[in-house]
Enzyme design. Structure first.
Site, PDB file in Angstrom:
ATOM      1  N   SER A   1      -2.526 -11.728  -4.236  1.00  0.00           N
ATOM      2  CA  SER A   1      -3.785 -12.407  -3.925  1.00  0.00           C
ATOM      3  C   SER A   1      -4.085 -13.395  -5.044  1.00  0.00           C
ATOM      4  O   SER A   1      -3.571 -13.250  -6.161  1.00  0.00           O
ATOM      5  CB  SER A   1      -4.912 -11.373  -3.840  1.00  0.00           C
ATOM      6  OG  SER A   1      -6.187 -12.001  -3.862  1.00  0.00           O
TER       7      SER A   1
ATOM      8  N   LYS B   1      -4.566  -5.913  -7.306  1.00  0.00           N
ATOM      9  CA  LYS B   1      -3.776  -7.133  -7.079  1.00  0.00           C
ATOM     10  C   LYS B   1      -3.221  -7.689  -8.387  1.00  0.00           C
ATOM     11  O   LYS B   1      -2.143  -8.267  -8.426  1.00  0.00           O
ATOM     12  CB  LYS B   1      -4.608  -8.180  -6.342  1.00  0.00           C
ATOM     13  CG  LYS B   1      -4.995  -7.783  -4.907  1.00  0.00           C
ATOM     14  CD  LYS B   1      -3.783  -7.561  -3.996  1.00  0.00           C
ATOM     15  CE  LYS B   1      -4.200  -7.367  -2.554  1.00  0.00           C
ATOM     16  NZ  LYS B   1      -3.061  -7.142  -1.639  1.00  0.00           N
TER      17      LYS B   1
ATOM     18  N   TYR C   1     -10.023  -4.097  -6.142  1.00  0.00           N
ATOM     19  CA  TYR C   1      -9.125  -5.075  -5.496  1.00  0.00           C
ATOM     20  C   TYR C   1      -8.507  -5.975  -6.553  1.00  0.00           C
ATOM     21  O   TYR C   1      -7.288  -6.190  -6.586  1.00  0.00           O
ATOM     22  CB  TYR C   1      -9.916  -5.903  -4.490  1.00  0.00           C
ATOM     23  CG  TYR C   1      -9.083  -6.750  -3.563  1.00  0.00           C
ATOM     24  CD1 TYR C   1      -8.698  -8.043  -3.918  1.00  0.00           C
ATOM     25  CD2 TYR C   1      -8.693  -6.278  -2.323  1.00  0.00           C
ATOM     26  CE1 TYR C   1      -7.947  -8.826  -3.060  1.00  0.00           C
ATOM     27  CE2 TYR C   1      -7.942  -7.063  -1.455  1.00  0.00           C
ATOM     28  CZ  TYR C   1      -7.575  -8.327  -1.831  1.00  0.00           C
ATOM     29  OH  TYR C   1      -6.819  -9.103  -0.975  1.00  0.00           O
TER      30      TYR C   1
HETATM   31  C1  GCO Z   1     -12.959 -11.193  -1.564  1.00  0.00           C
HETATM   32  C2  GCO Z   1     -11.864 -11.552  -0.576  1.00  0.00           C
HETATM   33  C3  GCO Z   1     -10.649 -12.087  -1.322  1.00  0.00           C
HETATM   34  C4  GCO Z   1      -9.647 -12.602  -0.326  1.00  0.00           C
HETATM   35  C5  GCO Z   1      -8.249 -12.657  -0.767  1.00  0.00           C
HETATM   36  C6  GCO Z   1      -7.976 -13.595  -1.866  1.00  0.00           C
HETATM   37  O1  GCO Z   1     -13.785 -10.349  -1.234  1.00  0.00           O
HETATM   38  O2  GCO Z   1     -12.949 -11.790  -2.638  1.00  0.00           O
HETATM   39  O3  GCO Z   1     -11.520 -10.427   0.198  1.00  0.00           O
HETATM   40  O4  GCO Z   1     -10.146 -11.074  -2.149  1.00  0.00           O
HETATM   41  O5  GCO Z   1      -9.580 -11.773   0.788  1.00  0.00           O
HETATM   42  O6  GCO Z   1      -7.802 -11.371  -1.066  1.00  0.00           O
HETATM   43  O7  GCO Z   1      -6.571 -13.630  -1.990  1.00  0.00           O
END
Ligand code: GCO
Length: 254
Positions: free
Chosen positions: A145, A162, A158
């Protein structure tokens, strides 16, 4: 020239392939000639997708298992390799999102995201490598990501997962490259997928995020497929340990 980007004869397992970017990559790789094996948790959502690909003249199969469960993930990879006689490409795409102000996070939420978005990718890659090493051939493609490189508030697990996935991509590339197995990551920017429904409904966020992107728009889901074809094909044979951003230029500007 077309042959360079062909996936004819390749068996490709894609996780999280019933919808979103996983489905888009699966459809593109099927159109490039691959036999795509669609993974998700529910066979009922996978089967219509596979049938649509077959109806369009492509080769497709399904492999329903939960990537976050180690044994089912390992057994799922083994079953694909056994059923098709080989596993050429793993696209470890399945991922979840959780957005909360820091103080509202539960450790269980953190663990769930880290397990699915990072630990599962390690398990899947390790199991796929066990089938690729004897053949001295393979491609492992992680869906990372822009959050492997950037960050924003509320998406703590996240961003951590990532970011870790970009590191795992490099460590696997370091070890597997000598065996003609490449490991790369695709780093999507903001795409209009189901995972981002909450963001798409937020006009303030859409204005802010779109303004940060040089191309001044979010990505169309179909715009992700070419990156997967490139990294899986002969065209990407000497690309290893790379993070291929597909983000309209987002990470390249301030
Ligand atoms: C968020 C989004 C992002 C995008 C993507 C970027 O909440 O910031 O979900 O994370 O989805 O993953 O690559």
């Amino acid at each position: 020239m077309v042959e360079t980007f062909s996936l004819a004869g390749k068996v490709v397992l894609l996780t999280g392939a019933s919808r979103g970017l996983g489905w888009e990559m699966a459809e593109a790789m099927a159109e490039a000639g691959a036999t795509v094996v669609l993974n998700g948790r529910q066979e009922a959502t996978l089967r219509p997708r596979a049938e649509a690909l077959v109806k369009a003249g492509h080769k497709a199969d399904v492999a329903a298992f939960d990537v976050s469960e180690e044994k089912t993930a390992r057994d799922g990879v083994d079953a694909v390799a056994k059923r098709h006689g080989q596993l050429d490409v793993l696209v470890s795409n399945a991922g979840i999102q959780h957005r909360k102000p820091l103080v509202e996070w539960e450790l269980a939420d953190w663990n769930r995201v880290i397990n699915t978005n990072l630990s599962a990718c390690f398990v899947l890659a390790q199991q796929a490598a066990r089938h690729m090493l004897p053949r001295r051939s393979g491609r492992i493609i992680m869906t990372a990501s822009v959050m492997s490189l950037l960050a924003r508030p509320t998406v703590h697990a996240y961003v951590a997962a990532k970011s870790g996935l970009w590191g795992l991509t490099r460590s696997l590339a370091a070890e597997l490259g000598q065996h003609n197995i490449t490991v790369n990551a695709i780093a999507p920017g903001f795409f209009a997928t189901e995972m981002n429904t909450a963001l798409l409904k937020n006009q303030e966020f859409m204005a802010w995020s779109t303004g940060r992107i040089p191309m001044q728009r979010w990505g169309e889901p179909k715009e992700i497929g070419g990156a997967a074809i490139f990294l899986a094909s002969a065209a990407g044979a000497y690309v290893n340990g790379h993070l291929l951003t597909v983000d309209g230029g987002l990470v390249s500007v301030m």
